[in-house]
Motif scaffolding. Sequence first.
Motif, PDB file in Angstrom:
ATOM      1  N   ASP A  11       0.808  -1.222   0.000  1.00  0.00           N
ATOM      2  CA  ASP A  11       0.000   0.000   0.000  1.00  0.00           C
ATOM      3  C   ASP A  11       0.843   1.274   0.000  1.00  0.00           C
ATOM      4  N   SER A  12       2.104   1.136  -0.421  1.00  0.00           N
ATOM      5  CA  SER A  12       2.956   2.322  -0.505  1.00  0.00           C
ATOM      6  C   SER A  12       4.014   2.122  -1.587  1.00  0.00           C
ATOM      7  N   LYS A  13       4.598   3.218  -2.003  1.00  0.00           N
ATOM      8  CA  LYS A  13       5.661   3.161  -3.001  1.00  0.00           C
ATOM      9  C   LYS A  13       6.831   2.337  -2.473  1.00  0.00           C
ATOM     10  N   ASP A  14       7.192   2.533  -1.219  1.00  0.00           N
ATOM     11  CA  ASP A  14       8.316   1.801  -0.650  1.00  0.00           C
ATOM     12  C   ASP A  14       8.064   0.296  -0.637  1.00  0.00           C
ATOM     13  N   GLN A  15       6.855  -0.102  -0.334  1.00  0.00           N
ATOM     14  CA  GLN A  15       6.520  -1.524  -0.362  1.00  0.00           C
ATOM     15  C   GLN A  15       6.559  -2.067  -1.784  1.00  0.00           C
ATOM     16  N   LEU A  16       6.162  -1.260  -2.753  1.00  0.00           N
ATOM     17  CA  LEU A  16       6.249  -1.686  -4.145  1.00  0.00           C
ATOM     18  C   LEU A  16       7.715  -1.848  -4.557  1.00  0.00           C
ATOM     19  N   VAL A  17       8.566  -0.945  -4.119  1.00  0.00           N
ATOM     20  CA  VAL A  17      10.002  -1.060  -4.406  1.00  0.00           C
ATOM     21  C   VAL A  17      10.548  -2.353  -3.799  1.00  0.00           C
ATOM     22  N   ASP A  18      10.151  -2.664  -2.585  1.00  0.00           N
ATOM     23  CA  ASP A  18      10.580  -3.924  -1.960  1.00  0.00           C
ATOM     24  C   ASP A  18      10.072  -5.123  -2.763  1.00  0.00           C
ATOM     25  N   PHE A  19       8.848  -5.040  -3.237  1.00  0.00           N
ATOM     26  CA  PHE A  19       8.277  -6.118  -4.049  1.00  0.00           C
ATOM     27  C   PHE A  19       9.070  -6.281  -5.342  1.00  0.00           C
ATOM     28  N   LEU A  20       9.406  -5.170  -5.979  1.00  0.00           N
ATOM     29  CA  LEU A  20      10.202  -5.233  -7.208  1.00  0.00           C
ATOM     30  C   LEU A  20      11.550  -5.897  -6.965  1.00  0.00           C
ATOM     31  N   SER A  21      12.165  -5.595  -5.840  1.00  0.00           N
ATOM     32  CA  SER A  21      13.427  -6.227  -5.487  1.00  0.00           C
ATOM     33  C   SER A  21      13.235  -7.736  -5.325  1.00  0.00           C
ATOM     34  N   ALA A  22      12.158  -8.131  -4.670  1.00  0.00           N
ATOM     35  CA  ALA A  22      11.866  -9.555  -4.474  1.00  0.00           C
ATOM     36  C   ALA A  22      11.546 -10.232  -5.812  1.00  0.00           C
ATOM     37  N   LEU A  23      10.838  -9.534  -6.693  1.00  0.00           N
ATOM     38  CA  LEU A  23      10.515 -10.075  -8.010  1.00  0.00           C
ATOM     39  C   LEU A  23      11.793 -10.284  -8.818  1.00  0.00           C
ATOM     40  N   LYS A  24      12.692  -9.323  -8.751  1.00  0.00           N
ATOM     41  CA  LYS A  24      13.976  -9.436  -9.451  1.00  0.00           C
ATOM     42  C   LYS A  24      14.782 -10.619  -8.900  1.00  0.00           C
ATOM     43  N   ARG A  62     -14.847  -8.858  -7.464  1.00  0.00           N
ATOM     44  CA  ARG A  62     -14.313  -7.592  -6.956  1.00  0.00           C
ATOM     45  C   ARG A  62     -14.668  -6.464  -7.918  1.00  0.00           C
ATOM     46  N   GLU A  63     -14.814  -5.283  -7.370  1.00  0.00           N
ATOM     47  CA  GLU A  63     -15.072  -4.097  -8.187  1.00  0.00           C
ATOM     48  C   GLU A  63     -13.741  -3.532  -8.661  1.00  0.00           C
ATOM     49  N   PHE A  64     -13.659  -3.236  -9.958  1.00  0.00           N
ATOM     50  CA  PHE A  64     -12.436  -2.670 -10.516  1.00  0.00           C
ATOM     51  C   PHE A  64     -12.340  -1.209 -10.100  1.00  0.00           C
ATOM     52  N   PRO A  65     -11.266  -0.813  -9.431  1.00  0.00           N
ATOM     53  CA  PRO A  65     -11.145   0.550  -8.918  1.00  0.00           C
ATOM     54  C   PRO A  65     -11.020   1.597 -10.026  1.00  0.00           C
ATOM     55  N   GLU A  66     -11.475   2.785  -9.715  1.00  0.00           N
ATOM     56  CA  GLU A  66     -11.339   3.916 -10.636  1.00  0.00           C
ATOM     57  C   GLU A  66      -9.869   4.274 -10.836  1.00  0.00           C
ATOM     58  N   GLN A  67      -9.114   4.238  -9.751  1.00  0.00           N
ATOM     59  CA  GLN A  67      -7.685   4.564  -9.782  1.00  0.00           C
ATOM     60  C   GLN A  67      -6.883   3.337  -9.346  1.00  0.00           C
ATOM     61  N   PRO A  68      -5.790   3.063 -10.033  1.00  0.00           N
ATOM     62  CA  PRO A  68      -4.972   1.921  -9.616  1.00  0.00           C
ATOM     63  C   PRO A  68      -4.329   2.157  -8.247  1.00  0.00           C
ATOM     64  N   THR A  69      -4.056   1.074  -7.570  1.00  0.00           N
ATOM     65  CA  THR A  69      -3.400   1.131  -6.263  1.00  0.00           C
ATOM     66  C   THR A  69      -1.993   0.560  -6.403  1.00  0.00           C
ATOM     67  N   TRP A  70      -1.185   0.736  -5.365  1.00  0.00           N
ATOM     68  CA  TRP A  70       0.158   0.167  -5.380  1.00  0.00           C
ATOM     69  C   TRP A  70       0.086  -1.348  -5.527  1.00  0.00           C
ATOM     70  N   SER A  71      -0.858  -1.978  -4.856  1.00  0.00           N
ATOM     71  CA  SER A  71      -0.969  -3.437  -4.958  1.00  0.00           C
ATOM     72  C   SER A  71      -1.401  -3.872  -6.352  1.00  0.00           C
ATOM     73  N   MET A  72      -2.179  -3.062  -7.036  1.00  0.00           N
ATOM     74  CA  MET A  72      -2.565  -3.390  -8.412  1.00  0.00           C
ATOM     75  C   MET A  72      -1.356  -3.360  -9.343  1.00  0.00           C
ATOM     76  N   VAL A  73      -0.470  -2.414  -9.128  1.00  0.00           N
ATOM     77  CA  VAL A  73       0.753  -2.352  -9.938  1.00  0.00           C
ATOM     78  C   VAL A  73       1.574  -3.623  -9.697  1.00  0.00           C
ATOM     79  N   ALA A  74       1.708  -4.027  -8.449  1.00  0.00           N
ATOM     80  CA  ALA A  74       2.436  -5.253  -8.132  1.00  0.00           C
ATOM     81  C   ALA A  74       1.758  -6.465  -8.757  1.00  0.00           C
ATOM     82  N   GLU A  75       0.440  -6.491  -8.716  1.00  0.00           N
ATOM     83  CA  GLU A  75      -0.316  -7.599  -9.307  1.00  0.00           C
ATOM     84  C   GLU A  75      -0.028  -7.695 -10.809  1.00  0.00           C
ATOM     85  N   MET A  76       0.008  -6.565 -11.487  1.00  0.00           N
ATOM     86  CA  MET A  76       0.289  -6.529 -12.919  1.00  0.00           C
ATOM     87  C   MET A  76       1.706  -7.044 -13.198  1.00  0.00           C
ATOM     88  N   LEU A  77       2.674  -6.598 -12.411  1.00  0.00           N
ATOM     89  CA  LEU A  77       4.053  -7.023 -12.602  1.00  0.00           C
ATOM     90  C   LEU A  77       4.222  -8.527 -12.347  1.00  0.00           C
TER      91      LEU A  77
END
Length: 84
Positions: A11-24, A62-77
Amino acid sequence: MELHEKIESIDSKDQLVDFLSALKSDFSQNKEDWENPNLERYLDAMEAWTGSWENLYKNTGREFPEQPTWSMVAEMLYAAKIYE
């Protein structure tokens, strides 16, 4: 915790960065588990999955949100890793 299990709690940019590191790291350590192990296939999968994203939400009640969330970006990646 498995990589895909981390997605919903992002739910934050920093958590997404951590996720990207884990994905890599996952790619480096488990490349054989990736359906799309090169950039072209990964981006093709991301494009296809993102194009039908709303259907995933509809099919899972689930209802598709109007605006993407940090978790949605991670889900896409993450989805681009395995989407055929």
